[in-house]
Design a protein around this motif. Structure first.
Motif, short mmCIF file in Angstrom:
data_model
loop_
_atom_site.label_atom_id
_atom_site.label_comp_id
_atom_site.label_asym_id
_atom_site.label_seq_id
_atom_site.Cartn_x
_atom_site.Cartn_y
_atom_site.Cartn_z
N GLN A 53 0.81 -1.21 0.00
CA GLN A 53 0.00 0.00 0.00
C GLN A 53 0.84 1.26 0.00
N ARG A 54 1.99 1.17 0.63
CA ARG A 54 2.74 2.40 0.86
C ARG A 54 3.88 2.61 -0.13
N ALA A 55 4.28 1.57 -0.84
CA ALA A 55 5.37 1.73 -1.78
C ALA A 55 4.92 1.25 -3.15
N THR A 56 5.45 1.85 -4.18
CA THR A 56 5.00 1.51 -5.53
C THR A 56 5.84 0.38 -6.12
N GLU A 57 5.31 -0.20 -7.19
CA GLU A 57 6.03 -1.28 -7.86
C GLU A 57 6.25 -0.91 -9.31
N LYS A 58 7.38 -1.41 -9.85
CA LYS A 58 7.73 -1.13 -11.23
C LYS A 58 6.88 -1.95 -12.18
N TYR A 59 6.62 -3.19 -11.77
CA TYR A 59 5.87 -4.09 -12.63
C TYR A 59 5.13 -5.09 -11.76
N ARG A 60 4.19 -5.78 -12.39
CA ARG A 60 3.43 -6.77 -11.64
C ARG A 60 4.17 -8.09 -11.72
N TYR A 61 4.55 -8.59 -10.57
CA TYR A 61 5.33 -9.84 -10.53
C TYR A 61 4.40 -11.02 -10.39
N LEU A 62 4.57 -12.02 -11.27
CA LEU A 62 3.68 -13.18 -11.23
C LEU A 62 4.46 -14.48 -11.02
N GLY A 63 5.73 -14.36 -10.72
CA GLY A 63 6.56 -15.56 -10.64
C GLY A 63 6.47 -16.27 -9.31
N ILE A 64 7.48 -17.07 -9.02
CA ILE A 64 7.47 -17.86 -7.80
C ILE A 64 7.67 -16.97 -6.59
N SER A 65 7.18 -17.44 -5.47
CA SER A 65 7.23 -16.66 -4.25
C SER A 65 8.61 -16.78 -3.62
N ASP A 66 9.57 -16.13 -4.22
CA ASP A 66 10.93 -16.20 -3.70
C ASP A 66 11.60 -14.88 -4.06
N CYS A 67 12.00 -14.13 -3.03
CA CYS A 67 12.56 -12.81 -3.27
C CYS A 67 13.80 -12.88 -4.15
N ARG A 68 14.60 -13.96 -3.98
CA ARG A 68 15.86 -14.04 -4.74
C ARG A 68 15.58 -14.17 -6.21
N ALA A 69 14.52 -14.93 -6.56
CA ALA A 69 14.17 -15.08 -7.97
C ALA A 69 13.59 -13.78 -8.50
N ALA A 70 12.79 -13.10 -7.69
CA ALA A 70 12.18 -11.85 -8.14
C ALA A 70 13.25 -10.79 -8.37
N GLN A 71 14.26 -10.79 -7.53
CA GLN A 71 15.31 -9.78 -7.64
C GLN A 71 16.06 -9.92 -8.96
N LYS A 72 16.08 -11.13 -9.51
CA LYS A 72 16.80 -11.33 -10.77
C LYS A 72 16.06 -10.73 -11.95
N LEU A 73 14.76 -10.49 -11.81
CA LEU A 73 13.99 -9.90 -12.89
C LEU A 73 14.00 -8.39 -12.73
N ALA A 74 14.86 -7.73 -13.47
CA ALA A 74 14.93 -6.27 -13.43
C ALA A 74 15.04 -5.74 -12.00
N ASP A 75 15.85 -6.39 -11.19
CA ASP A 75 16.11 -5.95 -9.82
C ASP A 75 14.87 -5.89 -8.95
N GLY A 76 13.92 -6.76 -9.19
CA GLY A 76 12.78 -6.86 -8.29
C GLY A 76 11.67 -5.89 -8.62
N PRO A 77 10.43 -6.29 -8.29
CA PRO A 77 9.28 -5.46 -8.67
C PRO A 77 9.18 -4.13 -7.93
N LYS A 78 9.70 -4.03 -6.71
CA LYS A 78 9.57 -2.76 -5.98
C LYS A 78 10.38 -1.65 -6.65
N THR A 79 9.78 -0.48 -6.75
CA THR A 79 10.52 0.64 -7.34
C THR A 79 11.73 0.99 -6.48
N CYS A 80 11.53 0.97 -5.16
CA CYS A 80 12.61 1.27 -4.24
C CYS A 80 13.70 0.21 -4.37
N PRO A 81 14.96 0.62 -4.52
CA PRO A 81 16.02 -0.37 -4.72
C PRO A 81 16.36 -1.14 -3.44
#
Lengths: 443, 280, 193
Positions: free
Chosen positions: B107-135
């Protein structure tokens, strides 16, 4: 005759609506953003500074190490920045920004390339030819962008006896290689002659999927006088994957963890062959390529000859703009391409296509539980158990995943495509592959 | 009756003889201290010491290969008891607790894109540095929660990892897997933290997160001793950990983005505002 | 000869100690997380069972019966089995420290393992000859190991499945054990005994 193929695979809807559209030139954009990392291996090192005037084809970044290639200006103009820009890989990476002067001029008033070769290229020694390929920045244009000169330098002891030209283009939507084979077969053949000279192979085959009968006919015609086989292959994704293609054409199985050269084969994309011909005969470095700009969100899908560094937004405008809101932008084909965060990224050497999907073409249903239907197992062209490896991957059971040969996964996406539960199998397998490699590096 | 006693006794005697013989013949040197150390260890087999389980650590300590203070879950008491067993002076350990320094949930932070992959932060981080806009923000896919052997990490409905400081034993298992290094080890004696992990400039942070540190210096002005600001990010100066710095609480109300929080008692939720404007 | 084979088959499948007689449930649940440890446990139990049968058979027919003190059977058997297990533990610790570590706490469990005592007592009750007794013990041990390995294999697979939260861990293991037992009930009636 029995149509050749590999085990596994599937046949997604082709959507090759641009197959009948001739390759068109693309207008000069206002700005060219040329990333330094456009190939597998070490990124190139810039050798120009802000304010430099560059000619088309001039080297603007030098290779670092053997597995690396130089990068060239794709039009004449002024360097306006050397800074990180959003890269197709999703994060800002160093790039050289050029403002074209509109003349699009090669150096010294030459036309169509630099130092055109005045002798028959086939009289030159292979090492010289290999250097010329490297200096022209040629990489695998099928999408993997592996430096071509590396593939052409098999280590001593590995005997190469077969060269396979990959004209399969098994990804849906893409038609760039298809058009290239139809329109410019002589470029491909000139490239084949040079590749054959470099590798010293006897047997040369061109693999083309059956759904391109016109391309097969054109290539058969063109190859009639030469000792080149044109082989029609079953329409089956991923027929164009290196190991699958080798199996279909030669019946040889690349061993687990091995390379095509282990079975005496080198595979090159037809586009790469054409680029090799340009590089050697015309001295024209890899500054442009053919790409299919397509997708349901686009007004007029086309096959374009694009300059490296042209922004995707410019390419979309070139095709008449967007018909409706684009939901997903994919660089490359829909099966193995990379989803893009925005249209403000440049097209690079590996950009075989650009796919703009609208909301009807994108499924966003979230994943469900595995129902053990084993569809992923039956389509896996590498004959793995995707569901098992993925389950291990998700539980961080790295050793178990390794035992099930996770590293042999070619990430073709068949398993995830066919999964009725929409489990992102490829993503988890890719994740565990990274973990396995990291573990190996540690020990 | 006599037969019963004699026969039972005889069988017992024979067994005793056999066992006694075996004890000599198959004697294995066991360090008595190893068993004693295993006894005082927590037995959670969490691996925080770097050994496979408590047994491995007990053996290593008994053999003198490693120091006795490598067991964070056991805390100072365990260390003292192990030290008594092996007869060395215990070194005081500073109990630590892990903190997720981010409040930027969905709710409080924006996302760059909608992530639909596996529930694993390490995998998400590999896709364009993760969905969160904040690095630096928490990706909220629960990799740390799955790893925590003590069930101290929970995911909120809005996809943010929260660590229960009562359950956290400071084993550090969650620190390394987090692809965004948003989990920090802090001294247990300090409960006030700056919950932000973005080193971007204030204006940029405001674009993508309502509760990010904008490096406005107000906390530093309120309590100069207690805060340091580096790279556009404030943090509590933990060097004074033994005695919490006076005034560290003063800044809590001063923070315009509510990103300084006292964890003890758990903070009240941030008053809901309008969602931040989408980053351009 | 047929008799011996029947005893063997009966002990392995039809009257499987774990899944049909419900003896030795403790190691069955405890040491079945991994196939490797399950095999180790099965081997240890097999050894103890065979030796225990031999020893108890001699005790029964050469000491207890002649002296007419069969009422001491249980206590004598327990004593002997406990001593045997202790012996096995010592030997394993010396000979194979790896196996000793992986069996860990479960080695002493064999001491009070009802499967071993049950085997010894059943052996006497059924009035088996010495040779029949040995076959009975081997069959029981094989059945025990079979059940352990099957169950460990199942549990390794269950580890990969999205089990509902309330069923995770021991709960789903119990359900699985029940189903496995039910499956073995299918052998009932194949061999009399």
């Amino acid at each position: 005759m029995k149509i050749k193929r590999f085990p596994g695979g599937l046949h997604p809807p082709e959507h090759k609506s641009t197959a009948a559209r001739a390759i068109e030139p693309c207008s000069l954009p206002d700005e060219l953003v040329i990333p330094l990392a456009q190939h597998i291996g070490a990124p190139a090192e810039p050798c120009v500074v802000i304010g430099d005037t560059v000619a088309k084809g001039q080297v603007i970044a030098q290779p670092r190490g053997f597995v690396s290639v130089p990068i060239h200006a794709s039009s004449s103009g002024v360097v306006t920045a050397v800074e990180p820009r959003l890269h197709p890989m999703g994060r800002p990476l160093p790039a050289i920004v050029i403002k074209p002067d509109g003349r699009d001029a090669w150096p010294d008033g030459l036309e169509g390339g630099m130092n055109p070769l005045l002798v028959d290229p086939l009289t030159l020694p292979p090492s010289r030819l290999r250097d010329m390929v490297r200096n022209a920045g040629v990489v695998g244009l099928g999408g993997a962008t592996f430096p071509t000169h590396v593939k052409l330098s098999p280590p001593g002891g590995k005997k190469i006896n077969t060269l396979i030209l990959n004209g399969v283009e098994c990804e849906p939507y893409l038609t760039a290689d298809h058009r290239l084979m139809l329109e410019e077969p002589e470029r491909i053949l000139a490239g084949i002659d040079i590749l054959r000279r470099i590798l010293g192979v006897e047997r040369v085959c061109i693999g083309i999927e059956e759904n391109k009968p016109d391309a097969i006919a054109v290539m058969r015609d063109a190859c009639a006088q030469r000792d080149i086989e044109v082989i029609a292959l079953k329409v089956m994704y991923p027929q164009g994957a290196e190991k699958q293609l080798i199996f279909a054409v030669t019946g040889r199985q690349t061993p687990s963890g091995g390379l095509p050269m282990d079975v005496g084969v080198v595979v090159q994309n037809v586009g790469t062959a054409a680029a090799v011909a340009d590089a050697i005969i015309h001295g024209r470095p890899l500054v442009e390529r053919i790409a299919t700009i397509t997708g349901p969100a686009l007004v007029e899908p086309k096959n374009l000859r694009i300059r490296i560094g042209t922004s995707l937004r410019h390419l979309v405008a070139e095709c008449g703009g967007l018909r409706e809101e684009v939901v997903k932008v994919i660089m490359g084909g829909p099966m193995m391409g990379h989803t893009q965060l925005s249209l403000d990224v440049p097209a690079i050497r590996g950009t075989s296509g650009l796919l703009l999907l609208d909301k009807n073409a994108v499924a966003t249903r979230s994943e469900g539980p595995c129902i053990r239907c084993a569809r992923c197992v039956s389509v896996c062209p590498a004959r793995l158990l995707p569901t098992t490896i993925s389950a291990y991957a998700r539980r961080d059971m790295i050793a178990e995943a390794e035992r099930f040969n996770a590293l042999d996964c070619i990430e073709c996406g068949c398993c995830a495509y066919t999964c009725p539960a929409r489990i992102p199998l490829v993503q988890s397998i890719r994740q565990v592959k990274g973990a396995i490699l990291a573990k190996r590096r540690l020990s | 009756m006599l037969e019963a006693i004699l026969s039972l006794g005889g069988v017992g005697f024979c067994a005793a003889l056999a066992l006694g013989f075996a004890a000599q013949k198959f004697a294995v040197e066991v360090d008595a201290r190893e068993a004693a150390i295993l006894e005082v260890l927590p037995g959670a087999n969490c691996g925080a010491c770097g050994f496979p389980g408590c047994g491995g650590y007990a053996r290593a300590v008994a053999s003198g290969a490693v120091a006795p203070e490598l067991c964070p879950p056991g805390g100072p008491e365990t260390v003292a008891r192990i030290a008594r067993i092996i007869g060395v002076a215990a070194i005081a350990v500073d109990p630590q607790v892990a903190v997720v320094i981010c409040q930027g949930d969905q709710q409080r932070a924006t996302e760059k894109y909608r992530y639909l992959g596996i529930s694993d932060c390490r995998a998400a981080q590999k896709l364009a540095d993760g969905p969160k806009t904040c690095p630096g923000g928490c990706l909220g896919l629960g990799t740390c929660a799955a790893i925590c052997p003590f069930g101290a990490i929970t995911m909120t409905d809005q996809h943010l990892a929260v660590i229960d400081r009562d359950k956290c034993v400071g084993c550090r298992k969650c620190v390394e897997p987090c692809p965004r290094q948003v989990i920090k080890m802090t001294p247990r004696s300090v409960s006030v933290h700056v919950l932000c992990n973005s080193h971007d400039k204030g204006a940029l942070v405001r674009r993508y997160c309502q509760v990010g540190c904008i490096a406005c210096q107000l906390c530093k002005k309120a309590a100069p001793e207690a805060y340091v600001i580096e790279d556009f990010l404030a943090r509590v100066d933990y060097r004074h950990a033994v005695k919490p710095t006076a005034g560290v609480e003063v800044a809590i109300d001063k923070c315009p983005t509510h990103c300084i929080r006292d964890d003890n008692p758990p903070p009240a939720p941030v008053p809901d505002e309008k969602p931040a404007p989408q980053a351009a | 000869m047929t008799e011996l084979v029947l005893i063997l088959i009966s002990a392995i499948f039809v009257n499987n100690f774990v899944l049909a007689r419900f003896l030795g449930i403790c190691p069955f649940m405890g040491v079945s997380k991994k196939v490797e440890t399950a095999v180790g446990m099965g081997m240890a139990v097999a050894f103890v069972m065979t030796v225990a049968t031999v020893v108890t058979w001699f005790l029964q027919y050469f000491i207890l019966q002649p002296l007419d003190i069969e009422y001491l059977q249980t206590i004598v058997f327990i004593l002997v089995i406990a001593a045997l297990v202790q012996l096995v533990e010592m030997v394993i610790q010396k000979v194979s420290p790896v196996l000793y570590q992986s069996l860990g706490i479960f080695l002493p469990l064999i001491t009070t393992n009802c499967a071993v005592l049950g085997l010894a007592v059943l052996n006497i009750q059924k009035e088996y000859t010495f040779l029949e007794g040995i076959f009975f013990a081997i069959g029981a041990a094989a059945g025990f190991t079979l059940a352990m390995v099957l169950f460990a294999g199942l549990r390794e697979r269950i580890d990969l499945c999205p089990v509902p939260r309330s069923f995770r861990g021991t709960a789903i293991a119990m359900v699985t054990a029940g189903l496995l037992s039910l499956a073995f009930m299918g052998f009932a009636g194949m061999v009399k005994g």
